[in-house]
Design a protein around this motif. Structure first.
Motif, PDB file in Angstrom:
ATOM      1  N   ARG A 160       0.832  -1.209   0.000  1.00 23.56           N
ATOM      2  CA  ARG A 160       0.000   0.000   0.000  1.00 23.56           C
ATOM      3  C   ARG A 160       0.865   1.256   0.000  1.00 23.56           C
ATOM      4  O   ARG A 160       0.597   2.210  -0.733  1.00 23.56           O
ATOM      5  CB  ARG A 160      -0.925  -0.006   1.214  1.00 23.56           C
ATOM      6  CG  ARG A 160      -1.783   1.244   1.336  1.00 23.56           C
ATOM      7  CD  ARG A 160      -2.648   1.198   2.593  1.00 23.56           C
ATOM      8  NE  ARG A 160      -3.333   2.463   2.776  1.00 23.56           N
ATOM      9  CZ  ARG A 160      -2.791   3.516   3.384  1.00 23.56           C
ATOM     10  NH1 ARG A 160      -1.549   3.452   3.851  1.00 23.56           N
ATOM     11  NH2 ARG A 160      -3.486   4.640   3.510  1.00 23.56           N
ATOM     12  N   LEU A 175       0.781   4.109  -3.048  1.00 22.33           N
ATOM     13  CA  LEU A 175       0.089   5.381  -2.822  1.00 22.33           C
ATOM     14  C   LEU A 175       0.488   6.498  -3.795  1.00 22.33           C
ATOM     15  O   LEU A 175      -0.395   7.189  -4.332  1.00 22.33           O
ATOM     16  CB  LEU A 175       0.278   5.833  -1.378  1.00 22.33           C
ATOM     17  CG  LEU A 175      -0.800   5.370  -0.396  1.00 22.33           C
ATOM     18  CD1 LEU A 175      -0.440   5.773   1.032  1.00 22.33           C
ATOM     19  CD2 LEU A 175      -2.161   5.918  -0.783  1.00 22.33           C
ATOM     20  N   ILE A 229     -12.181  -0.123   1.869  1.00 22.66           N
ATOM     21  CA  ILE A 229     -10.833  -0.495   2.291  1.00 22.66           C
ATOM     22  C   ILE A 229     -10.934  -1.611   3.328  1.00 22.66           C
ATOM     23  O   ILE A 229     -11.633  -1.485   4.331  1.00 22.66           O
ATOM     24  CB  ILE A 229     -10.084   0.714   2.874  1.00 22.66           C
ATOM     25  CG1 ILE A 229      -9.880   1.788   1.805  1.00 22.66           C
ATOM     26  CG2 ILE A 229      -8.735   0.278   3.445  1.00 22.66           C
ATOM     27  CD1 ILE A 229      -9.229   3.055   2.309  1.00 22.66           C
ATOM     28  N   GLU A 286      -6.692   0.023  -0.717  1.00 24.21           N
ATOM     29  CA  GLU A 286      -6.766   1.488  -0.759  1.00 24.21           C
ATOM     30  C   GLU A 286      -7.846   1.922  -1.734  1.00 24.21           C
ATOM     31  O   GLU A 286      -8.129   1.228  -2.726  1.00 24.21           O
ATOM     32  CB  GLU A 286      -5.419   2.089  -1.156  1.00 24.21           C
ATOM     33  CG  GLU A 286      -5.349   3.607  -1.053  1.00 24.21           C
ATOM     34  CD  GLU A 286      -5.674   4.119   0.343  1.00 24.21           C
ATOM     35  OE1 GLU A 286      -6.855   4.495   0.544  1.00 24.21           O
ATOM     36  OE2 GLU A 286      -4.778   4.128   1.205  1.00 24.21           O
TER      37      GLU A 286
END
Length: 240
Positions: free
Chosen positions: A75, A79, A121, A107
């Motif tokens: 994750r 991002l 999520i 995410e």
């Protein structure tokens, strides 16, 4: 006893609740006194939370889940690419991984006008009903594909693919193009385009853009989705 507690927690998929004790007892097949006793222990541990007569998953589970190294590192690596993809499209973007026959969402980024989607999520949906799921399935090996095709295909909407032959054709097209499409198969009025993320020969994740069907322009979205997936793949191949 641990198995029974796990059975109760598993019932909260994919929404997290809330449910009454009676519902938990009926759906798990456990006696109501047993569910009541275990729910009290799960409340004490912070794995469940209670509001009136209703129970839902507790914050402690979210804290523990966020500490899983593989998912946390993936994750964090993803991002920047998800943020770039959101900036390029201004539409809802997802990152998901495969867990069995489901996609688990790590995410989700969206603007102020968020779509009404079943994805959350930490939540999960069937591989075959989502763009992210189909992108993962197409590049997770022939053995998994055959196992999925041998089972009844789940449906979230009337547009979900329920014919194994049609799904096989869709997966073959994904393997050729490197892009997966979903047309109102997870939520009415919503379309999606997704691409797999690789750290080797198989897909370890997939990312997607979801948007209202009237705004769905695959040719315009594809370059941004490909770029984000390729960029994240390069990072993962270099080690997180």
């Amino acid at each position: 006893m641990l198995d029974k507690a796990a059975l109760i927690l598993e019932y909260f998929r994919p929404t997290g609740g809330p449910y009454r004790l009676t519902e938990l007892s009926e759906r798990t097949g456990l006696p109501k006194p047993t569910v009541h006793r275990l729910a009290a222990e799960l409340l004490r541990l912070g794995w469940l939370e209670r509001s009136g007569a209703h129970y839902q998953l507790g914050g402690k589970l979210f804290e523990l889940g966020s500490l899983v190294p593989r998912r946390r590192d993936l994750r964090e690596a993803a991002l920047p690419f998800l943020q770039d993809l959101f900036e390029a499209t201004r539409e809802t973007v997802h990152l998901g991984v495969r867990e069995g026959f489901e996609v688990v969402y790590l995410e989700r980024i969206h603007g102020h006008d968020a779509l009404q989607l079943p994805s959350r999520i930490g939540g999960s949906l069937p591989l075959t009903c989502t763009g992210v799921g189909k992108a993962l399935l197409a590049f997770s090996g022939a053995e998994l594909t055959e196992e999925v095709l041998s089972r009844p295909l789940p449906s979230l909407t009337p547009h979900s693919i329920s014919d194994p032959a049609r799904l096989r054709t869709a997966l073959e097209k994904i393997q050729v193009s490197g892009l997966a499409y979903e047309e109102q198969e997870a939520a009415p009025g919503v379309s999606c385009i997704a691409a797999p993320v690789f750290a080797g020969g198989t897909a370890v994740a997939a990312l997607s853009v979801a948007l209202p069907r009237p705004r769905f322009r695959p040719a315009q979205l594809a370059p941004a989705v490909r770029t984000a997936a390729l960029g994240l793949s390069r990072v993962l191949r270099g080690g997180i």
